[in-house]
Design a protein around this motif. Sequence first.
Motif, PDB file in Angstrom:
ATOM      1  N   LEU A 248       8.016   1.619  15.154  1.00 49.90           N
ATOM      2  CA  LEU A 248       7.874   2.838  14.499  1.00 49.90           C
ATOM      3  C   LEU A 248       6.169   2.998  14.770  1.00 49.90           C
ATOM      4  CD1 LEU A 248       9.654   2.129  11.129  1.00 49.90           C
ATOM      5  CD2 LEU A 248      10.182   3.670  12.829  1.00 49.90           C
ATOM      6  N   PHE A 253       7.034   9.951  14.274  1.00 47.13           N
ATOM      7  CA  PHE A 253       7.636  10.362  13.073  1.00 47.13           C
ATOM      8  C   PHE A 253       8.980   9.648  12.919  1.00 47.13           C
ATOM      9  CE2 PHE A 253      10.409  13.594  10.864  1.00 47.13           C
ATOM     10  CZ  PHE A 253       9.379  13.998   9.496  1.00 47.13           C
ATOM     11  N   LEU A 254       9.093   9.390  11.234  1.00 39.12           N
ATOM     12  CA  LEU A 254      10.351   9.087  11.012  1.00 39.12           C
ATOM     13  C   LEU A 254      10.920   9.646   9.821  1.00 39.12           C
ATOM     14  CD1 LEU A 254      12.383   6.706  10.487  1.00 39.12           C
ATOM     15  CD2 LEU A 254      10.697   5.756   8.670  1.00 39.12           C
ATOM     16  N   SER A 256      13.747   9.332   7.144  1.00 34.79           N
ATOM     17  CA  SER A 256      14.475   8.279   6.642  1.00 34.79           C
ATOM     18  C   SER A 256      15.129   8.490   5.135  1.00 34.79           C
ATOM     19  CB  SER A 256      13.620   6.986   6.599  1.00 34.79           C
ATOM     20  OG  SER A 256      14.099   5.664   6.013  1.00 34.79           O
ATOM     21  N   ALA A 262      11.369   2.821   5.721  1.00 33.48           N
ATOM     22  CA  ALA A 262      10.477   3.689   5.149  1.00 33.48           C
ATOM     23  C   ALA A 262       9.140   2.787   4.962  1.00 33.48           C
ATOM     24  CB  ALA A 262      10.886   4.395   4.016  1.00 33.48           C
ATOM     25  N   ALA A 265       7.128   1.803   7.998  1.00 35.45           N
ATOM     26  CA  ALA A 265       6.492   2.963   8.718  1.00 35.45           C
ATOM     27  C   ALA A 265       5.273   3.258   8.124  1.00 35.45           C
ATOM     28  CB  ALA A 265       7.479   4.298   8.637  1.00 35.45           C
ATOM     29  N   THR A 270       2.680   5.454   9.978  1.00 31.30           N
ATOM     30  CA  THR A 270       3.330   6.571  10.859  1.00 31.30           C
ATOM     31  C   THR A 270       3.843   7.768   9.976  1.00 31.30           C
ATOM     32  OG1 THR A 270       4.329   5.079  12.654  1.00 31.30           O
ATOM     33  CG2 THR A 270       5.728   7.016  12.205  1.00 31.30           C
ATOM     34  N   GLU A 272       5.785  10.157   8.027  1.00 33.65           N
ATOM     35  CA  GLU A 272       7.445  10.226   7.735  1.00 33.65           C
ATOM     36  C   GLU A 272       7.947  11.413   6.510  1.00 33.65           C
ATOM     37  OE1 GLU A 272       8.638   6.751   5.881  1.00 33.65           O
ATOM     38  OE2 GLU A 272       6.474   6.055   5.366  1.00 33.65           O
ATOM     39  N   CYS A 329       9.623  18.101   6.830  1.00 37.19           N
ATOM     40  CA  CYS A 329       9.223  17.812   8.070  1.00 37.19           C
ATOM     41  C   CYS A 329       8.741  18.792   8.912  1.00 37.19           C
ATOM     42  CB  CYS A 329      10.971  17.820   8.895  1.00 37.19           C
ATOM     43  SG  CYS A 329      12.104  16.263   8.195  1.00 37.19           S
TER      44      CYS A 329
END
Length: 336
Positions: A248, A253-254, A256, A262, A265, A270, A272, A329
Amino acid sequence: LRKIGDTIMSTSAAYLLKKAYPNAKITMLVKPLTKSIAGNNPVIDEIILYNYFHKANLAEIRQTAGILKSKQFDLAVVIDGKPRSAMLAWLAAIPQRLGFENITMRNIYLRLFYTKIYDIDYDFIDTQQVKNHEIFINRITGRDDKARMVMPDLPEESKEKVDELLEAFPADKLKIALCIRSGIPYKDWPQNRFIETVQAISEKYAAVFYIVGSDNDSVYAQEFIKNSNIDIKNFCGKTDLPQLGYLLKKSDFLLSVDTGTAHIAAAVDTSEVVVFAGTSHKHWAPYGEKVKIVYPTVDCYPCTDKVRRKCINYPCLINISAKQVIDACDEMISQI
């Protein structure tokens, strides 16, 4: 500590204690599921496993208390707020036992287990959990340190394994991780809406996608990939938890659902977006500045255990549209 997210967030308490008392030996009591988070962690010197099968089993409690007693600890800090943990510290005859509680007539018996209780004199439930750890530990130490979560150190061979997974992807494309399932019905956003969101992201950005999770998630991930008609890699079961943290960290990007991934991350900083339903995002959202939460607007959110037991259709999950998540996002990806 028995859950992945709880353990990751609790490393912030260990971090603050180690910062205040660098010469102290810090031991964390965890279930086997989360030992890889606490083990080889720079702020935790030792772990003790508590593999209980029933949390109220008195024989298991006494056995673990005996292990704790043999270690001759000077201080116990109960950061999960569970009566079982306080009882363990008391049975182990640890001389100083500190808790963070709002004592009422309902739980007044806890005064028997603690030598000192720090009163929760603010809205604990609507405060993020890492922040709660920060307040608690700073009251113990008398300092004003800022909490941060700490992932374990990773051996070079483990890093190389993750690097091999990412080798196939072009360097100039966004690397997007997907955690599509928690295994808890009231947390798992409908697959069709998750797919609609990923398809929209795929059309807008030059990106590669991979699903992360455990072996248990692999079949669901394959179904998701088939239904999406997108070239998504299935990394479920290909990493342990520390390796997932490194993966991660190397991701851009994550996206979740509300699950331990999560929090990992957030620990590695990261960016997210996390889809919440059922549990309160105010209390359980990942702790970090690169986190965007999408949550429902139904009256019953966040739900109580009593309401959840009677819930069948989970209106909180249905309430969250793909457009809401796509917009979130877009906002986060634009800042990368």
